[in-house]
Scaffold this motif. Structure first.
Motif: not given
Length: 254
Positions: A180-183, A187-200, A241-246
């Protein structure tokens, strides 16, 4: 000064935390230069609701005690829009801002460490870590319950070492909310991980082909949750009922 690690007994982390909090409170109340205050204000603006979630949860913990699954506990009885929460924030504005400040200081120091590493010639610098999940009684779930799959927890299926499987207790992200939110949460979590680091470092990706989840129904049962990244991630609900694929795709190098 008296050393507290002179024997092999359990470390008294609560005593350490109280001492650190006392010192940090003194620093916080000493104030900031106009430049530092402007930077702090910008940090609060940039991180908005997520920062407010953490600071408010910490304030409630501070004044009302640890959250629990008991029905009369503040976390179960009150939501983020409850009048009691608003009253508490008005009663202790400095304490609320103190917990925002702690996050800002930690973020600022992490950014400084990454810059120092780059200035010293390191190509990558700091490597951050992707968390498997969040605590079921933590700020994330309390403030935004719609982001998480209620009644399910992340885990691993049975194998030769553990025939009961593993229940890691963390609630997985809701595929319905992600769709519903376009992930946005992911996306915010991934952005936060890279905001102050060079690798994850994504520890669980090495075993993600066998990552599963528990549904809390009549008895614990394992259900498939994830397959290797990048690939599809599915969750199954008590209604069968299977949930939507992500679809998941992670950029490793910044």
């Amino acid at each position: 000064m008296e050393p507290l690690n002179g024997d092999a007994q359990v470390i008294d982390r609560d005593a350490m935390w109280r001492s650190k909090m006392h010192a940090l409170w003194i620093i916080f109340k000493a104030g900031r230069t106009a430049e530092r205050q402007a930077a702090f204000d910008q940090f609060k603006t940039d991180f908005g609701s997520d920062l407010e979630a953490y600071a408010t949860w910490c304030l409630c913990y501070d004044k009302w005690g640890a959250p629990s699954a008991q029905g009369d506990n503040w976390e179960q009885a009150l939501g983020r829009d409850s009048q009691q929460i608003a009253d508490l924030k008005r009663q202790f504005p400095d304490t609320l801002d103190f917990y925002r400040w702690l996050e800002w200081v930690a973020s600022d120091q992490l950014a400084a460490a990454q810059q120092a590493a780059k200035d010293a010639g390191m190509e990558i610098g700091i490597m951050s870590d992707m968390a498997v999940g969040v605590h079921p009684l933590g700020a994330d779930v309390w403030w935004n319950p719609e982001r998480f799959a209620k009644g399910a927890t992340v885990g691993a299926p049975p194998d030769m070492f553990n025939q009961q499987g593993q229940n890691w207790s963390q609630p997985p992200l809701s595929p319905l909310d992600l769709e519903a939110t376009g992930y946005q949460t992911y996306r915010n979590m991934v952005h936060g991980m890279f905001a102050r680091a060079g690798a994850v470092r994504i520890d669980i990706s090495l075993v993600c082909s066998v990552c599963g989840g528990f549904l809390r129904i009549i008895r614990q049962r394992m259900v498939p949750m994830c397959i290797t990244i990048p690939t599809s991630c599915s969750a199954f609900w008590p209604s069968r009922r299977p949930a939507p694929t992500a679809w998941w795709s992670v950029r490793i190098w910044a």
